[in-house]
Every structure is written in structure tokens, then in C-alpha cells.
Design a protein around this motif. Sequence first.
Motif, PDB file in Angstrom:
ATOM      1  N   LEU A  48       6.209   0.108   5.229  1.00 44.69           N
ATOM      2  CA  LEU A  48       5.299  -0.564   4.307  1.00 44.69           C
ATOM      3  C   LEU A  48       5.123  -2.020   4.730  1.00 44.69           C
ATOM      4  CD1 LEU A  48       6.426   0.622   0.749  1.00 44.69           C
ATOM      5  CD2 LEU A  48       4.579   1.528   2.171  1.00 44.69           C
ATOM      6  N   SER A  77       9.483   4.613  -0.577  1.00 40.36           N
ATOM      7  CA  SER A  77       8.167   4.013  -0.310  1.00 40.36           C
ATOM      8  C   SER A  77       7.167   4.402  -1.395  1.00 40.36           C
ATOM      9  CB  SER A  77       7.659   4.428   1.069  1.00 40.36           C
ATOM     10  OG  SER A  77       7.411   5.819   1.141  1.00 40.36           O
ATOM     11  N   ILE A 136       0.210   0.220   6.116  1.00 44.42           N
ATOM     12  CA  ILE A 136       1.494   0.453   6.763  1.00 44.42           C
ATOM     13  C   ILE A 136       1.412  -0.049   8.199  1.00 44.42           C
ATOM     14  CG2 ILE A 136       2.049   2.411   5.278  1.00 44.42           C
ATOM     15  CD1 ILE A 136       1.244   4.311   7.479  1.00 44.42           C
ATOM     16  N   VAL A 144       8.237   4.735   5.677  1.00 35.81           N
ATOM     17  CA  VAL A 144       7.284   5.497   4.861  1.00 35.81           C
ATOM     18  C   VAL A 144       7.471   7.001   5.022  1.00 35.81           C
ATOM     19  CG1 VAL A 144       4.846   5.836   4.314  1.00 35.81           C
ATOM     20  CG2 VAL A 144       5.642   3.604   5.094  1.00 35.81           C
TER      21      VAL A 144
END
Length: 241
Positions: free
Chosen positions: A45, A68, A87, A58
Motif C-alpha cells: 500500500l 491491507s 499500490i 497487499v
Amino acid sequence: MKHAYDISISLRHAGDLSVSILVEELRLLVVELQKLSPSLHEWLLTGDTRDSALLYGVFTCASTTTSSLSVLENRLKGGIDPRIISIWNGKEGHAAASLRIMARPAPHLSLVTFVGRPRSFSSDWNMVANVVARSAGIWAPHYVSVQSNGYWEHKAFKDRPGVGWMLYLPEVVILKQVPEAAALVPVMGKDAKGKDKQIGTIIVSVTDAPFSDENPEHVKIANAIEVRLVDQDLLPRYADL
């Protein structure tokens, strides 16, 4: 490859905009992106600082991490238009890459953007085309463009998507229509009865080397394809999407 490349995906989001659905769509694309480079195997993230942007992975092998999802649910709580999820791969310099979805309720346009520096991309046009085809299967987009950084200034039409290295259109396009193209890749899907059908075409400008906006011949070929497409009313204006 000297420059960053970007993949831009324009669509109308057919489903709901829940965090879990949006992240799952990104995960499906990441499965294909990972094949472009070893630097795309980990995704994190984004955060306000570098330290905070390294805290949350993630994806696991086949799913999204609960941590996440919790962070994103908290960040996007109460916000629906647009919902933005960003991301990155945790790398800097020539290995850096980012992936972002800006999702809006239909009929507004949504946009997915991948930006990859040279070591986070691939010089193999077939592998890049596979990513484009996967994105078409996930989102049924209006177009998908792949361009090297700087091609925007060289496009034949500023009010329309550029061809760059390759362009996906949800149309059946044949070589007779764009003889300048180095390759045309049919993208297959399913019709209402579950039978295979062609849902679009990836138009590839060059196949013997990675596309470069610093190569006048590459730019000339991409521009010629853009003109052909406009002449046949196949290259949409942004305003008409």
C-alpha cells in the motif's frame, strides 16, 4: 529500455465499488504483471511517508491480505466518488512501479494506470500484450494503451488515445484496415451463450524492439496507425467516451 512505460485502461465500472472487489480486480491484473519482471512480485500500500508505505503487503500467493483490506476500508470509509486505491512495488529508481485504480460509479469513467520503470517492465511485446489482454478480460474497457514516457507529445491527435507501443480497442480490426501495424492480436471472450468470440483487438506498432518515443521511426508508425483508425472512425475522442 531507457524510459518508463505506462499502461492506461479506460472503462465504465460495471460492478459495485467495494474495496474488496476493486482490490481483487487489481490482484487479477498483478498475476499477469508479475510475469513482466521479478521486481513486480511484491506489492505494498502507498503511504504518506516511505516508512508507512512499506508497512502493508497487499497480496499473498492467491489472495489479498486482511491487513491491507482493513487499512483501505478505513481510508475509503464514507468516500465513493471517486474511490482511489494505489499500490507500489516497494522499489525505487529504475525498478520502481505503481498501480492505481480511480473508480467512479457508472456512467462516469474509471481509470486504471500502471507505470513501470525500465527494470520493472519487459522488452518482450508478447508479454506486454498478455497484460493488455488480461485487463480487457477483467474490465471490458473502452481502450487500453501502452506508451513509453514522453509519447504524449508525439501523438497525432491530442484529443484521442495514442497507439504508442500498442492499443486495445473493443473492435475486430484486420490488417487491411491498419497495414502499418506490426501485429494484430485478437482478444477472445465469451458471448451470452458461453461460446468463444472475439471481443477486441490489440494493435501493435513495433515488434522488433521495445517502443521508444525517441525513435522517429517508431513515432512515425504509431502516428500512421492513429490516422488510419481516425479515418475509419475507430479511435474514439476522450469527450465521446
